[in-house]
Each structure stands twice: as C-alpha cells, then as structure tokens.
Scaffold this motif. Structure first.
Motif, PDB file in Angstrom:
ATOM      1  N   ASN A  61     -28.510 -42.766 -19.463  1.00  0.00           N
ATOM      2  CA  ASN A  61     -28.762 -44.199 -19.658  1.00  0.00           C
ATOM      3  C   ASN A  61     -28.706 -44.458 -21.164  1.00  0.00           C
ATOM      4  OD1 ASN A  61     -31.425 -42.837 -19.772  1.00  0.00           O
ATOM      5  ND2 ASN A  61     -32.272 -44.874 -20.036  1.00  0.00           N
ATOM      6  N   THR A  62     -27.847 -45.359 -21.567  1.00  0.00           N
ATOM      7  CA  THR A  62     -27.526 -45.558 -22.979  1.00  0.00           C
ATOM      8  C   THR A  62     -27.966 -46.937 -23.466  1.00  0.00           C
ATOM      9  OG1 THR A  62     -25.331 -46.401 -22.387  1.00  0.00           O
ATOM     10  CG2 THR A  62     -25.510 -44.017 -22.820  1.00  0.00           C
ATOM     11  N   ALA A  63     -27.903 -47.118 -24.776  1.00  0.00           N
ATOM     12  CA  ALA A  63     -28.199 -48.412 -25.391  1.00  0.00           C
ATOM     13  C   ALA A  63     -27.564 -48.459 -26.776  1.00  0.00           C
ATOM     14  CB  ALA A  63     -29.699 -48.642 -25.493  1.00  0.00           C
ATOM     15  N   SER A  64     -27.126 -49.637 -27.173  1.00  0.00           N
ATOM     16  CA  SER A  64     -26.411 -49.810 -28.437  1.00  0.00           C
ATOM     17  C   SER A  64     -27.315 -50.010 -29.648  1.00  0.00           C
ATOM     18  CB  SER A  64     -25.475 -51.025 -28.340  1.00  0.00           C
ATOM     19  OG  SER A  64     -24.546 -50.834 -27.305  1.00  0.00           O
ATOM     20  N   LYS A  65     -28.567 -50.372 -29.419  1.00  0.00           N
ATOM     21  CA  LYS A  65     -29.460 -50.694 -30.539  1.00  0.00           C
ATOM     22  C   LYS A  65     -30.742 -49.859 -30.480  1.00  0.00           C
ATOM     23  CE  LYS A  65     -27.704 -55.415 -30.869  1.00  0.00           C
ATOM     24  NZ  LYS A  65     -26.670 -55.045 -31.781  1.00  0.00           N
ATOM     25  N   CYS A  66     -30.574 -48.586 -30.216  1.00  0.00           N
ATOM     26  CA  CYS A  66     -31.690 -47.662 -30.025  1.00  0.00           C
ATOM     27  C   CYS A  66     -31.672 -46.633 -31.152  1.00  0.00           C
ATOM     28  CB  CYS A  66     -31.516 -46.969 -28.662  1.00  0.00           C
ATOM     29  SG  CYS A  66     -32.681 -45.670 -28.266  1.00  0.00           S
ATOM     30  N   GLY A  67     -32.818 -46.087 -31.469  1.00  0.00           N
ATOM     31  CA  GLY A  67     -32.870 -45.029 -32.464  1.00  0.00           C
ATOM     32  C   GLY A  67     -32.040 -43.812 -32.069  1.00  0.00           C
ATOM     33  N   PHE A  68     -31.793 -43.651 -30.768  1.00  0.00           N
ATOM     34  CA  PHE A  68     -30.999 -42.522 -30.276  1.00  0.00           C
ATOM     35  C   PHE A  68     -29.513 -42.871 -30.117  1.00  0.00           C
ATOM     36  CE2 PHE A  68     -35.290 -41.693 -28.435  1.00  0.00           C
ATOM     37  CZ  PHE A  68     -35.591 -40.574 -29.191  1.00  0.00           C
TER      38      PHE A  68
END
Length: 159
Positions: free
Chosen positions: A31-38
C-alpha cells in the motif's frame, strides 16, 4: 485456500480486474502513498521489480489515502507522480482502503493470512509490504520501516 489471483481489484483506470496476469509469480504487494515519509521507497521497490522481473517477480502498488491523507491525488496524478518522480514501471492500481469496513478484498485477505504485531490485522501505515509465493500463499508481512532492499533475500529464496 483462496486463489489470490482471483480476488477482484480495481485497475488504475477504474475497471474491475484481477491478478490473474500475475499467477505463478512471486509478488510484493504494497500500500503506497505519494506524500509519505516512506515515499522514497518507490525507488527501492522499482529496483526490486526491475532486478527480478525476468525471473517471475512483480511489485504491485495500491495507493492508499487512509493514513494522514498522504495520497490525495486521483489516478492520473498518482500515475504521473510515480512515473516522473521514480520512473515506476510496476503496476499501480486504483486507490484503496486497506482497513475498515470498506477495505479492499485483497487487503482483507492479506491481513488475515499475515497478521501484524501481536496478531493485529490492522495495517498501521503506508508502505506495509506482503510477500506472496508462486502458489499465491502469503509468506511474510513487512513493516513500513522495512526497506525494499532488505527483502531481496526473501524474494530470491522464493524465485
């Protein structure tokens, strides 16, 4: 046993599909995200995808906005970000919920098969990773803090 590749998923363009194109492959579902620290892990995920693709491996990305609203974009914005920022070539599907009553069926299955810390099924944050063997069995679950390159040995063992 549930056939993981038959579980319905939504493609980036909004059509219902499944993972049958990936049957018989070793998969890393994230599960991904574009504005995450990871978010910089996209680079490591892409490196794994390119390194092992010819041996029957694929990374599958599922954007999620449930954690700190870190994936606010629509499908086109997400695809553009992944392509331009990290040169992502692995499949990125439609945005999903991974927790709660409307969690995507795929993530309900993954969480059941590989609970987290203390048996909790809940996903705690973006970039939780699930490693799947060629038979569709969930082999392991990795925390968001686990770097993609640290999973390489586990992937190689399954290839």
């Amino acid at each position: 046993m549930i056939d993981l590749t038959a579980i319905p998923v939504i493609a980036a363009e909004g059509t219902t599909t499944d993972l049958s194109d990936h049957a018989g492959k070793v998969l890393l579902i994230v599960n991904t995200a574009s504005k995450c620290g990871f978010t910089p892990q996209y680079a490591g995920l892409e490196a794994l995808h390119r390194r092992y693709a010819d041996r029957g491996f694929a990374v599958l990305g599922f954007p999620c906005n449930q954690f700190g609203a870190q994936e606010p974009g629509d499908a086109a914005e997400i695809a553009n970000f992944c392509s331009l920022t990290y040169d992502v070539t692995f499949p990125v599907f439609a945005k999903v919920d991974v927790n709660g009553d409307v969690a995507a069926p795929l993530f309900r299955h993954l969480k059941r098969e590989a609970p987290g810390l203390l048996g909790s099924e809940s996903i705690k944050w973006n970039f939780t990773k699930f490693l799947i063997d060629r038979d569709g069995k969930v082999v392991d679950r990795y925390a968001p803090t686990t770097k993609p390159e640290d999973i390489a040995k586990d992937i190689e063992r399954l290839l």
